[in-house]
Design a protein around this motif. Structure first.
Motif, PDB file in Angstrom:
ATOM      1  N   GLY A  60      49.764  43.948  49.542  1.00  0.00           N
ATOM      2  CA  GLY A  60      50.822  44.936  49.470  1.00  0.00           C
ATOM      3  C   GLY A  60      52.206  44.351  49.340  1.00  0.00           C
ATOM      4  N   GLU A  61      52.451  43.207  49.964  1.00  0.00           N
ATOM      5  CA  GLU A  61      53.759  42.557  49.894  1.00  0.00           C
ATOM      6  C   GLU A  61      53.740  41.298  49.034  1.00  0.00           C
ATOM      7  N   GLY A  62      52.569  40.893  48.576  1.00  0.00           N
ATOM      8  CA  GLY A  62      52.466  39.709  47.739  1.00  0.00           C
ATOM      9  C   GLY A  62      52.560  38.405  48.486  1.00  0.00           C
ATOM     10  N   ASN A  63      52.318  38.450  49.801  1.00  0.00           N
ATOM     11  CA  ASN A  63      52.453  37.243  50.623  1.00  0.00           C
ATOM     12  C   ASN A  63      51.185  36.408  50.703  1.00  0.00           C
ATOM     13  N   GLU A  64      50.083  36.922  50.198  1.00  0.00           N
ATOM     14  CA  GLU A  64      48.805  36.203  50.285  1.00  0.00           C
ATOM     15  C   GLU A  64      48.193  36.080  48.896  1.00  0.00           C
ATOM     16  N   PRO A  65      48.713  35.164  48.068  1.00  0.00           N
ATOM     17  CA  PRO A  65      48.261  35.061  46.679  1.00  0.00           C
ATOM     18  C   PRO A  65      47.024  34.193  46.483  1.00  0.00           C
ATOM     19  N   GLY A  66      46.340  33.836  47.569  1.00  0.00           N
ATOM     20  CA  GLY A  66      45.222  32.912  47.433  1.00  0.00           C
ATOM     21  C   GLY A  66      44.160  33.378  46.473  1.00  0.00           C
ATOM     22  N   HIS A  67      43.800  34.673  46.509  1.00  0.00           N
ATOM     23  CA  HIS A  67      42.718  35.130  45.628  1.00  0.00           C
ATOM     24  C   HIS A  67      43.175  35.220  44.174  1.00  0.00           C
ATOM     25  N   LEU A  68      44.481  35.420  43.943  1.00  0.00           N
ATOM     26  CA  LEU A  68      44.986  35.368  42.574  1.00  0.00           C
ATOM     27  C   LEU A  68      44.878  33.949  42.033  1.00  0.00           C
TER      28      LEU A  68
END
Length: 373
Positions: A60-68
């Motif tokens: 939601g905030e883009g703070n966890e981009p690991g899966h991208l």
């Protein structure tokens, strides 16, 4: 080394929305799925230099981009036809962000109906950007928090009894159902290209007040005003900056805009006005560069459509997805990745009976434009 003479910009609604938070991240980190493999194969075949992914769930905030990053590493950068995106970001979104009060009156607020953007959890239906060139994130502008009521002449919904939203709801309801993002990209030679990315609400699931059609209309109008000098002076971004795009700046509007100029259930004047804007490249906006799509020609929509198949980007026979360069950019070619059933042995788009198969990849098709640099 040959100099770079063109870049390919693309938009793809990948339909990677899931029912629960973290479900997509676990799927990418685990054994994966046929859908993920097919989406990656489509992207590797078209090979865009810059790519917007709509409907890519995140926190939601883009703070966890690991899966991208794992999707880029394990699916796009894998195999002999690998493509690398060293610059990637998740874009903060309003979807599934619970409003502090019921937007529709009465009771405690609850998702998905009382999200600032429709969603069962924060980050559902979010979007992401992938690029071979540096994203200038510190210079980006976001209009995620701009209130709908603050647009002059906003098309706020009404029903037989009057305004649909109470003043208290309008005091917290943003215009953008996800986000409206201006992300500059540093191109070879120092030139900057502004990516104007969004995913307006679809004009469906509404009553006689037409609340989603009204919001879609004004979400499109935001970009129309943003790119026309003087029209966007009322806009205030999330950092407090005022006004629209700087005059003379190079830009591309891209995303699933959920609006067809000739068909569908929304208010069509907003997308028509946008496509008619003199600020846009006429060859692309009017479809003169778009070749016929073999897959679209094979489609039998559920209802009769007025728009020609060569424009269609959705399996229901609609033009919803766009890459629209500004008038200052020279477009060399454009297209929609949609194979005919007999050309699709991998099953990217069709099932064995020749019917569109959303679970194989997406109900949307990747749209691309080549721009001269």
């Amino acid at each position: 080394m040959n100099p770079i003479t063109k870049i390919r910009v693309a938009s793809f609604n990948v339909a990677l929305d899931r029912r629960h938070p973290g479900q997509l991240a676990n799927e990418i980190a685990g054994p994966g799925s046929r859908q993920l493999r097919h989406l990656a194969a489509i992207i590797r075949q078209i090979r865009p230099d810059i790519l917007l992914l709509n409907e890519f769930d995140h926190d939601g905030e883009g703070n966890e981009p690991g899966h991208l990053h794992r999707f880029c590493r394990d699916y796009l950068a894998a195999g002999a036809d690998s493509i690398d995106y060293p610059h990637a970001c998740l874009v903060p979104t309003n979807t599934g962000l619970l409003a502090p009060l019921s937007l529709h009156g009465g009771g405690e607020p609850a998702l998905p109906g009382d999200g600032l953007g429709f969603g069962a959890f924060h980050g559902q239906y979010g979007f992401a950007l992938l690029s071979r060139y540096p994203l200038c994130q510190e210079q980006a502008r976001s209009f995620r928090r701009f209130l709908w009521r603050d647009m002059p002449g906003a098309r706020l919904p009404r029903d037989a009894s009057g305004p649909y939203y109470a003043p208290a709801a309008l005091a917290v309801l943003p215009l953008s159902s996800k986000n409206h993002l201006d992300m500059p990209v540093e191109l070879p030679g120092g030139r900057r290209l502004h990516l104007l990315a969004s995913h307006p609400v679809p004009p469906i699931d509404e009553g006689p007040e037409r609340r989603n059609s009204c919001r879609n209309h004004d979400e499109l109008r935001l970009w129309h005003d943003y790119i026309c000098p003087g029209r966007g002076d009322y806009l205030v971004d999330d950092a407090g900056g005022r006004g629209g795009l700087a005059n003379g700046a190079d830009f591309v509007i891209l995303g699933d805009l959920n609006a067809d100029p000739r068909d569908g259930s929304g208010f069509r004047e907003a997308i028509r006005h946008l496509l008619a804007s003199p600020a846009l490249n006429r060859e692309v906006a009017l479809g003169r560069l778009r070749p016929g799509s073999e897959g679209a020609l094979a489609l039998r929509p559920p209802v009769k459509r007025r728009g020609p198949p060569r424009y269609w980007t959705h399996s229901q026979g609609l033009r919803l997805d766009y890459v629209l360069p500004g008038a200052g950019l020279k477009a060399l070619a454009s297209g929609v990745c949609w194979l005919a059933p007999e050309q699709d042995p991998q099953g990217w788009f069709w099932d064995r009976r020749g019917r569109p198969d959303r679970t194989a990849s997406s109900d949307h098709r990747l749209v691309w434009v080549d721009i001269a640099v």
